[in-house]
Design a protein around this motif. Sequence first.
Motif, PDB file in Angstrom:
ATOM      1  N   PRO A 135       0.855  -1.196   0.000  1.00  0.00           N
ATOM      2  CA  PRO A 135       0.000   0.000   0.000  1.00  0.00           C
ATOM      3  C   PRO A 135       0.888   1.243   0.000  1.00  0.00           C
ATOM      4  O   PRO A 135       2.021   1.212   0.482  1.00  0.00           O
ATOM      5  CB  PRO A 135      -0.779  -0.104   1.312  1.00  0.00           C
ATOM      6  CG  PRO A 135      -0.676  -1.536   1.726  1.00  0.00           C
ATOM      7  CD  PRO A 135       0.638  -2.038   1.185  1.00  0.00           C
ATOM      8  N   HIS A 136       0.369   2.325  -0.553  1.00  0.00           N
ATOM      9  CA  HIS A 136       1.128   3.572  -0.607  1.00  0.00           C
ATOM     10  C   HIS A 136       0.240   4.708  -0.126  1.00  0.00           C
ATOM     11  O   HIS A 136      -0.903   4.834  -0.570  1.00  0.00           O
ATOM     12  CB  HIS A 136       1.610   3.854  -2.030  1.00  0.00           C
ATOM     13  CG  HIS A 136       2.450   5.079  -2.142  1.00  0.00           C
ATOM     14  ND1 HIS A 136       3.794   5.079  -1.842  1.00  0.00           N
ATOM     15  CD2 HIS A 136       2.143   6.348  -2.482  1.00  0.00           C
ATOM     16  CE1 HIS A 136       4.279   6.298  -2.013  1.00  0.00           C
ATOM     17  NE2 HIS A 136       3.295   7.092  -2.404  1.00  0.00           N
ATOM     18  N   GLU A 137       0.759   5.515   0.755  1.00  0.00           N
ATOM     19  CA  GLU A 137       0.027   6.681   1.262  1.00  0.00           C
ATOM     20  C   GLU A 137       0.361   7.887   0.386  1.00  0.00           C
ATOM     21  O   GLU A 137       1.468   8.418   0.442  1.00  0.00           O
ATOM     22  CB  GLU A 137       0.418   6.951   2.713  1.00  0.00           C
ATOM     23  CG  GLU A 137      -0.425   8.005   3.386  1.00  0.00           C
ATOM     24  CD  GLU A 137      -1.879   7.596   3.551  1.00  0.00           C
ATOM     25  OE1 GLU A 137      -2.749   8.475   3.395  1.00  0.00           O
ATOM     26  OE2 GLU A 137      -2.146   6.412   3.827  1.00  0.00           O
ATOM     27  N   GLN A 143      -3.829  12.882  -4.112  1.00  0.00           N
ATOM     28  CA  GLN A 143      -5.144  12.214  -4.073  1.00  0.00           C
ATOM     29  C   GLN A 143      -6.206  13.096  -4.718  1.00  0.00           C
ATOM     30  O   GLN A 143      -7.016  12.627  -5.522  1.00  0.00           O
ATOM     31  CB  GLN A 143      -5.561  11.913  -2.638  1.00  0.00           C
ATOM     32  CG  GLN A 143      -4.848  10.760  -2.009  1.00  0.00           C
ATOM     33  CD  GLN A 143      -5.448  10.418  -0.657  1.00  0.00           C
ATOM     34  OE1 GLN A 143      -6.655  10.496  -0.464  1.00  0.00           O
ATOM     35  NE2 GLN A 143      -4.592  10.026   0.270  1.00  0.00           N
TER      36      GLN A 143
END
Length: 177
Positions: A135-137, A143
């Motif tokens: 997962p990548h924030e 976003q």
Amino acid sequence: VIRRAELKASQLKAAGSIGFELPATLFTNSPADFLDFYRKHNGNIVSKLTSSALYKYIAKDFSRYTQVVSRRDVAHSRSIRLSPVIFQAYVPKRVELRITVVGREVFAAEIHSQHSNHTRHDWRRYDHFQTPYFPHELPAHVQQLCVQLVERLGLCYGAIDMVLTPDDRYVFLEINP
């Protein structure tokens, strides 16, 4: 809407207009323009098809990944006049990102494509055992840009390919509607 969103030129124009960083890009069927672009970027460029829709029309089992342009390709530059091609400056990769947007929800995965020679230039060449996925924030502003792009293209869903560079820049490559 989906067919229009598949066109790479439209995607790049929309992505650039909302603030995504884009690689230097040339759409051409001119051998001279290609050679100028190649020289301008010291031979450090890749080639792509102009639309993912071409996969559907050319042949049942046809696929073509992003490819680094080689010296051999330069020797055959005259063949470019037969069909338009996209050329882009190569973007150095820390990781590749597949960002899935559903409505206003954003889900990002980082693909450590640089761990395998097989996937170094295009993670879609799948090397499951050598290519870690996590997962990548994403930063909030990235976003937001992803959601804006999907909305601007009139889509409800989009899978965005980006590169996170070694110097922490997020560079847009394409969206798969």
